[in-house]
Write an enzyme that holds these catalytic residues in place. Structure first.
Site, PDB file in Angstrom:
ATOM      1  N   ASN A   1     -20.863   2.641  -5.877  1.00 12.98           N
ATOM      2  CA  ASN A   1     -20.478   1.964  -6.893  1.00 12.98           C
ATOM      3  C   ASN A   1     -20.719   0.513  -6.711  1.00 12.98           C
ATOM      4  OD1 ASN A   1     -19.460   4.021  -8.677  1.00 12.98           O
ATOM      5  ND2 ASN A   1     -17.537   4.185  -7.012  1.00 12.98           N
ATOM      6  N   VAL A   2     -20.555   0.031  -5.465  1.00  9.32           N
ATOM      7  CA  VAL A   2     -20.893  -1.264  -5.401  1.00  9.32           C
ATOM      8  C   VAL A   2     -22.146  -1.844  -4.734  1.00  9.32           C
ATOM      9  CG1 VAL A   2     -20.123  -3.551  -3.868  1.00  9.32           C
ATOM     10  CG2 VAL A   2     -18.349  -1.775  -4.546  1.00  9.32           C
TER      11      VAL A   2
ATOM     12  N   LYS B   1       0.768  -1.162  -0.098  1.00  9.41           N
ATOM     13  CA  LYS B   1      -0.059   0.040  -0.051  1.00  9.41           C
ATOM     14  C   LYS B   1       1.087   1.107   0.131  1.00  9.41           C
ATOM     15  CE  LYS B   1      -4.519   1.022   0.563  1.00  9.41           C
ATOM     16  NZ  LYS B   1      -5.802   0.298  -0.218  1.00  9.41           N
TER      17      LYS B   1
HETATM   18  P1  NAD Z   1     -18.892   4.547  -2.887  1.00 10.09           P
HETATM   19  O1  NAD Z   1     -17.920   5.828  -2.379  1.00 10.09           O
HETATM   20  O2  NAD Z   1     -19.011   4.707  -4.405  1.00 10.09           O
HETATM   21  O3  NAD Z   1     -20.330   4.422  -2.086  1.00 10.09           O
HETATM   22  C1  NAD Z   1     -20.459   4.529  -0.687  1.00 10.09           C
HETATM   23  C2  NAD Z   1     -21.898   4.903  -0.526  1.00 10.09           C
HETATM   24  O4  NAD Z   1     -22.158   4.910   0.876  1.00 10.09           O
HETATM   25  C3  NAD Z   1     -22.039   6.412  -1.237  1.00 10.09           C
HETATM   26  O5  NAD Z   1     -23.138   6.357  -1.947  1.00 10.09           O
HETATM   27  C4  NAD Z   1     -22.330   7.071   0.184  1.00 10.09           C
HETATM   28  O6  NAD Z   1     -22.973   8.237  -0.015  1.00 10.09           O
HETATM   29  C5  NAD Z   1     -22.562   6.179   1.219  1.00 10.09           C
HETATM   30  N1  NAD Z   1     -22.583   6.394   2.495  1.00 10.09           N
HETATM   31  C6  NAD Z   1     -21.640   6.817   3.392  1.00 10.09           C
HETATM   32  N2  NAD Z   1     -21.830   7.150   4.676  1.00 10.09           N
HETATM   33  C7  NAD Z   1     -22.898   6.353   4.753  1.00 10.09           C
HETATM   34  C8  NAD Z   1     -23.611   6.017   5.973  1.00 10.09           C
HETATM   35  N3  NAD Z   1     -23.415   6.533   7.143  1.00 10.09           N
HETATM   36  N4  NAD Z   1     -24.889   5.469   5.672  1.00 10.09           N
HETATM   37  C9  NAD Z   1     -25.341   5.257   4.454  1.00 10.09           C
HETATM   38  N5  NAD Z   1     -24.644   5.351   3.154  1.00 10.09           N
HETATM   39  C10 NAD Z   1     -23.592   5.988   3.542  1.00 10.09           C
HETATM   40  O7  NAD Z   1     -17.776   3.263  -2.539  1.00 10.09           O
HETATM   41  P2  NAD Z   1     -18.023   2.065  -3.123  1.00 10.09           P
HETATM   42  O8  NAD Z   1     -16.696   1.766  -4.060  1.00 10.09           O
HETATM   43  O9  NAD Z   1     -19.191   1.366  -3.434  1.00 10.09           O
HETATM   44  O10 NAD Z   1     -17.288   0.881  -1.802  1.00 10.09           O
HETATM   45  C11 NAD Z   1     -18.208   0.639  -0.850  1.00 10.09           C
HETATM   46  C12 NAD Z   1     -17.467  -0.029   0.304  1.00 10.09           C
HETATM   47  O11 NAD Z   1     -16.844  -1.212  -0.213  1.00 10.09           O
HETATM   48  C13 NAD Z   1     -16.315   0.720   0.902  1.00 10.09           C
HETATM   49  O12 NAD Z   1     -16.066   0.617   2.424  1.00 10.09           O
HETATM   50  C14 NAD Z   1     -15.071   0.479   0.082  1.00 10.09           C
HETATM   51  O13 NAD Z   1     -14.015   0.421   0.848  1.00 10.09           O
HETATM   52  C15 NAD Z   1     -15.386  -0.958  -0.104  1.00 10.09           C
HETATM   53  N6  NAD Z   1     -14.913  -1.788  -1.267  1.00 10.09           N
HETATM   54  C16 NAD Z   1     -15.134  -1.145  -2.616  1.00 10.09           C
HETATM   55  C17 NAD Z   1     -14.311  -2.050  -3.164  1.00 10.09           C
HETATM   56  C18 NAD Z   1     -14.684  -1.579  -5.034  1.00 10.09           C
HETATM   57  O14 NAD Z   1     -14.313  -2.344  -5.822  1.00 10.09           O
HETATM   58  N7  NAD Z   1     -15.306  -0.311  -5.176  1.00 10.09           N
HETATM   59  C19 NAD Z   1     -13.492  -3.093  -3.288  1.00 10.09           C
HETATM   60  C20 NAD Z   1     -13.573  -3.609  -1.713  1.00 10.09           C
HETATM   61  C21 NAD Z   1     -14.161  -2.692  -0.951  1.00 10.09           C
END
Ligand code: NAD
Length: 350
Positions: A187-188, A80
């Site tokens: 996104n997820v 990292k």
């Molecule tokens: P993102 O930023 O696209 O989405 C996160 C969403 O959560 C946003 O829409 C945000 O408004 C919402 N949010 C934030 N605080 C909140 C709360 N208190 N209550 C409800 N909603 C809330 O992120 P992502 O890429 O979708 O990733 C989501 C999670 O998965 C993160 O923890 C990320 O670290 C983890 N993750 C993502 C990936 C990936 O490929 N994108 C891979 C592994 C892990």
């Protein structure tokens, strides 16, 4: 604090401080393990309040990447990097290039990818300087509709993981009528909702950002709920897909779902919360196992990208989780502990 006495230091192979006077770069690269292959991990840019805070983050996150890659069955290690600074104010192409030169000096022990505060565009700038950039979709990949965004693969991996957890906990193979609460529709989370909806599940959703909620209500017939209620609903599965540390002393006694399985990183506030979930009979899918779809996809990115191979590898997330769940039951130990042990058996030199 001296590195070797740092609480997050865990036999990291290399911790490299990087500086460039002209661009103002202050960064740290940590390579936790290269036993299985180069240490892959994102480059995070964040306005850390102190150097120690940055060091803590990079040590913890690089170690986590080793566990994640090992459990995902990838021939990769964990690394990292962090850049100390505000990405909105301090990020310049010169700074990104200076970081890329520091990565190049490690000769491939560390392979960088995007993370919070850095983007695919920054990775393209880095790729002008170093070959050691992972997951970049080339022109052919873009023509095939791939952008380098790992979220679709992460969402599919989480969906496969939920299927495995439901099979284990409820003894059923189909998700028709399964009640799922999804926290975070980014996104997820949004893509996960789509998979679940297509499989016939009923959805309860929440997000800070109201248009994201409305989209899921309109497209998937989801029920919108307040942010502070999502973890407490009478549902079958709680899927945290927003922030970390959502499983703590306050939430665990109140969770009514029998399965916790979602994408968010670092869902357990403290390692002991793994035990607390087991004591309550809640099946927890260890976060770094169920959310590994993204790094699996990054691993395959390149001119020979084979969607069938990626899909087959993503399905192994379900197999690995099933093995974790069965071993946890057989030994009456928490699932996170079993996952750690399985990962260590793979990456620790014998
Ligand atoms: P993102 O930023 O696209 O989405 C996160 C969403 O959560 C946003 O829409 C945000 O408004 C919402 N949010 C934030 N605080 C909140 C709360 N208190 N209550 C409800 N909603 C809330 O992120 P992502 O890429 O979708 O990733 C989501 C999670 O998965 C993160 O923890 C990320 O670290 C983890 N993750 C993502 C990936 C990936 O490929 N994108 C891979 C592994 C892990």
């Amino acid at each position: 604090m001296p590195l070797f006495e740092h609480p997050e230091f865990d036999h990291h192979e290399t911790v490299s401080y990087c500086h460039d006077a002209a661009s103002g770069l202050r960064g740290i690269i940590a390579v936790h393990s290269t036993h299985l292959g180069a240490g892959l991990g994102g480059c995070r840019m964040w306005p850390y309040r102190s150097e120690d805070e940055a060091l803590t983050d990079v040590l913890r996150l690089s170690r986590g990447m080793t566990y994640k890659a090992a459990l995902a069955g990838l021939p990769q290690g964990g690394g990292k990097s962090v850049i100390i600074g505000d990405p909105r104010k301090d990020k310049t192409p010169e700074l990104i290039r200076a970081m890329a030169r520091a990565i190049e000096r490690l000769n491939g022990a560390y392979v960088v990818a995007e993370d919070s505060g850095t983007s695919v565009a920054d990775m393209r700038v880095m790729a002008e300087v170093t070959r050691h950039v992972g997951g970049l979709a080339d022109a052919a990949a873009q023509a095939a509709g791939r952008t380098g965004d790992p979220s679709p693969a992460t969402a599919l991996g989480v969906f496969i993981g939920i299927q495995a957890a439901v099979r284990h906990q409820f003894g059923r193979d189909d998700l028709k009528g399964l009640r799922v609460a999804v926290q975070g529709l980014g996104n997820v989370g949004y893509r996960l909702c789509r998979h679940l909806h297509e499989a016939g599940a009923q959805l309860w959703v929440t997000d800070l950002y109201l248009p994201a909620v409305e989209r899921c209500v309109n497209e998937f017939g989801a029920t919108a709920v307040a942010m502070d209620q999502i973890a407490l609903l009478d549902v079958d599965v709680y899927a945290p897909c927003a922030l970390g540390a959502v499983l703590d002393d306050a939430t665990i006694p109140a969770i009514r779902a029998r399965v916790v399985a979602g994408a968010a990183n670092n869902q357990l506030a403290l390692p002991r919360h793994d035990h607390a979930l087991r004591e309550r009979g809640i099946l927890y899918a260890p976060d770094y196992c169920i959310n590994a779809g993204g790094i699996i996809d990054i691993y395959y990115e390149g001119p020979d990208y084979d969607p069938a191979a990626v899909d087959a590898h993503l399905r192994r997330i379900g197999t690995t989780l099933s093995e974790i769940f069965s071993t946890a039951d057989a030994e009456n130990r928490p699932t996170g502990e079993i996952a750690d042990r399985m990962a260590e058996a793979r990456f620790r030199p014998q």
